[in-house]
Design an enzyme around this catalytic site. Structure first.
Site, PDB file in Angstrom:
ATOM      1  N   SER A   1       0.806  -1.219   0.000  1.00 17.87           N
ATOM      2  CA  SER A   1       0.000   0.000   0.000  1.00 17.87           C
ATOM      3  C   SER A   1       0.840   1.271   0.000  1.00 17.87           C
ATOM      4  CB  SER A   1      -0.953   0.002   1.198  1.00 17.87           C
ATOM      5  OG  SER A   1      -0.237  -0.192   2.406  1.00 17.87           O
TER       6      SER A   1
ATOM      7  N   HIS B   1       1.893   4.783   4.884  1.00 17.96           N
ATOM      8  CA  HIS B   1       1.093   5.464   3.870  1.00 17.96           C
ATOM      9  C   HIS B   1       1.536   6.914   3.705  1.00 17.96           C
ATOM     10  CE1 HIS B   1      -2.462   2.456   4.516  1.00 17.96           C
ATOM     11  NE2 HIS B   1      -1.393   1.894   3.982  1.00 17.96           N
TER      12      HIS B   1
END
Length: 403
Positions: free
Chosen positions: A145, A197
């Site tokens: 991610s 992230h």
């Protein structure tokens, strides 16, 4: 015969077509991550302590391999499924523009920069003299991610859209889109690495603003890799996309009605960036053309040279074109008059004919260049014929067909 066999075959065919349309590197990443998760599931390996991104282990034992092992391991079925579903559309678009080798280099670069930023922020939080926060140093992060957040920023910056939809529920400004996703995922999901992230977003913006330009080699570097003998088995695969020497910040197709922005990454600038590294023909009077009808103009059944200046036009032809064309009789009369005019100059037509026949068939080199960019060969031949062998116009036709 079972009554639902047609439905089953239809679904299987559509899945096969969807998979065959995914370029080589993107599909390879999906396969690698899926196989690794399946092996971990069958063997019962679920600690991930030896492969995750663990800042304390990297600093104390210099385990740099964690930069790259962490991105291919996933903790659950939903984790790997959501990440790969997000990778397929973004990775496919980037790979068709950059090429398979260039995108692989960019992925490794983003994995490295994400890890370095993650390590720096965790170290500052854990070892600063004011307030030490040790949790980030002992956080064990895995998953693709972080790379996906970098790709989201790059795709959003290059596309030129002014707004993006969040799960189809509401629209947000394009510049805020990655940050909204960061907050939404943090609120809706558990065990989400906020720092991982965040570092992906920072790396994506750094790449978009050109801070990584000194780390991106020239096109000759990727061409050398593709010409190596050990790459021949990969290049022969139909889904492999050659690096055509383009700018990695080139045009990415979007599907938004509003496609204008004040930033430097507008669609027009990006398209000019793409067309700048395609082989060009000699200069023509492109500036005088109507923007609604790009490409070279051709006058049918006339003795005029198609390369004549645009200013030397037939006044009678303009008069006929400006007349009311709603009547079929007038259309037929204009056609007969045009054919009659062409028959009055057979010698001039004979002089023009060999020149036009020389450009009927597109060269194999031009076809191969467009096929290497991921376009279908049949569509490439049709587009080149419609564009009169002009690669720039042919690419524009093919991209509009895909949109």
């Amino acid at each position: 015969m079972r009554p639902n066999i047609v439905t089953e075959a239809g679904v299987q065919t559509r899945v096969g077509q969807w998979w065959n349309a995914i370029p080589f590197l993107t599909s390879s990443v999906v396969v690698v991550c899926g196989v690794i998760y399946l092996i971990c599931l069958l063997t019962g390996y679920d600690t991930f302590y030896e492969v995750c991104f663990l800042p304390s282990a990297i600093i104390s034992r210099f385990q740099v391999y964690r930069f790259y092992t962490a991105i291919i391991f996933h903790g659950s079925l939903l984790h790997v499924l959501f990440n790969m579903m997000a990778l397929v559309p973004m990775g496919s678009e980037l790979e068709r523009i950059m090429g398979s080798v260039r995108l692989l280099y960019l992925t490794v670069l983003l994995a490295t920069t994400n890890a370095v930023l993650h390590l720096l922020i965790a170290s500052l939080a854990g070892y600063n003299p004011f307030y030490q926060y040790d949790h980030l140093m002992n956080e064990c992060a895995i998953g693709f991610s972080g790379i996906l957040f970098s790709m989201i920023v790059i795709e959003t910056s290059l596309s030129g859209v002014t707004s993006r939809s969040v799960f189809g529920l509401f629209n947000v400004p394009a510049k805020l889109y990655p940050w909204i996703l960061l907050i939404v995922f943090q609120l809706l999901m558990t065990n989400v690495s906020l720092l991982g992230h965040l570092c992906g977003i920072l790396s994506g913006f750094s790449y978009s603003y050109g801070l990584f330009n000194f780390l991106m080699p020239g096109s000759s570097f990727f061409t050398t890799i593709e010409s190596a003998s050990w790459m021949s088995s990969f290049i022969r695969r139909p889904k492999f996309i050659m690096c055509t020497g383009g700018n990695p910040s080139s045009y990415i197709p979007t599907y938004s009605a509003q496609n204008t922005t004040s930033s430097g990454f507008s669609t027009g600038n990006a398209w000019r960036s793409l067309s700048s590294w395609l082989p060009q023909r000699e200069a023509s009077n492109q500036s005088s053309e109507d923007s609604r009808f790009p490409g070279r103009g051709r006058t049918l059944s006339t003795a005029r040279d198609p390369t004549a200046p645009a200013g030397e036009t037939d006044p009678n032809l303009h008069a006929r074109l400006l007349e009311d064309s709603s009547s079929p009789d007038r259309l037929s009369d204009a056609t007969v008059n045009t054919v009659a005019d062409s028959r009055q100059a057979p010698i001039a037509n004979a002089a023009v004919l060999p020149q036009s026949q020389g450009r009927v068939a597109a060269s194999e080199e031009q076809i191969q260049k467009l096929v290497a960019m991921g376009f279908d060969r049949t569509q490439v031949e049709v587009a080149l014929a419609a564009a009169d062998d002009d690669l720039t116009v042919a690419v524009e036709i093919l991209m509009s067909q895909q949109a």
